[in-house]
Design an enzyme around this catalytic site. Structure first.
Site, short mmCIF file in Angstrom:
data_model
loop_
_atom_site.label_atom_id
_atom_site.label_comp_id
_atom_site.label_asym_id
_atom_site.label_seq_id
_atom_site.Cartn_x
_atom_site.Cartn_y
_atom_site.Cartn_z
N CYS A 14 0.57 -1.35 0.05
CA CYS A 14 -0.08 0.17 0.10
C CYS A 14 0.66 1.37 0.39
O CYS A 14 1.91 1.02 -0.09
CB CYS A 14 -1.04 -0.29 1.22
N ARG A 20 -3.31 -0.77 5.24
CA ARG A 20 -4.26 -1.27 4.10
C ARG A 20 -2.75 -2.65 3.80
O ARG A 20 -3.24 -4.34 4.38
CB ARG A 20 -4.51 -1.08 2.50
N ASP A 132 -7.95 3.68 0.69
CA ASP A 132 -7.02 3.91 2.47
C ASP A 132 -7.73 4.12 3.66
O ASP A 132 -8.49 5.66 3.52
CB ASP A 132 -5.73 4.93 1.91
#
Length: 169
Positions: A14, A20, A132
């Site tokens: 990520c 994440r 996100d």
């Protein structure tokens, strides 16, 4: 496989490696362990500003609420990561583009895919990015945990030879 042992290495990527990708890493480990399958999983970020930091406390709490354990410290993805992995999964299209540029400049040929492309429901809906949660928003940390668990099931099935590669997106 790119390494000497038969254990596949999956990288989850990520932006900062504190929300994440550590959640995806933990979810893949969870699914593999439940199936008795050996898989090595690491996570990293395309950016380096959180290097050495633990996973975000809010993400850790959301994961812990459903017995998913996040650990480790953030690192930034390198060409070496790409060269040693068997599969790289990106959380969104910007991460995918950044990884593809790094792979092209380093000559890495490891498959790089969007993580949610391994989740049939996400694939059918065309909704392939893990949002996100860092700056808030409607999806939040709990939603990211659920998305990661769904995609992790498909990644492990792919590694076990039970599903096709979803291909580049």
């Amino acid at each position: 496989m790119r390494r000497d042992d038969a254990t596949p290495l999956v990288l989850t990527i990520c932006l900062g490696n504190i929300c994440r990708s550590p959640t995806a890493e933990a979810a893949i480990r969870e699914v593999a362990a439940a199936r008795g399958m050996a898989v090595e999983v690491r996570s990293a970020g395309t950016g380096g500003w959180h290097v050495g930091a633990p996973p975000d406390e809010r993400m850790t709490a959301a994961a812990a609420a459903v017995d998913l354990v996040l650990d480790g410290a953030a690192e930034q993805v390198t060409a070496e990561h790409l060269a040693t992995a068997d599969l790289i999964v990106a959380m969104d299209r910007q991460n995918l583009a950044d990884l593809e540029r790094l792979a092209a400049s380093s000559g890495a040929t490891t498959p790089i895919r969007l993580f949610r492309a391994f989740d049939d429901a996400s694939l059918a809906a065309g909704d392939l990015e893990v949002p996100d949660p860092y700056y808030g928003g409607p999806d939040g940390f709990d939603h990211v945990v659920a998305l990661c668990r769904a995609a992790a099931t498909g990644v492990v099935a792919y590694l076990a030879g039970e599903r096709d590669d979803p291909g580049p997106r």
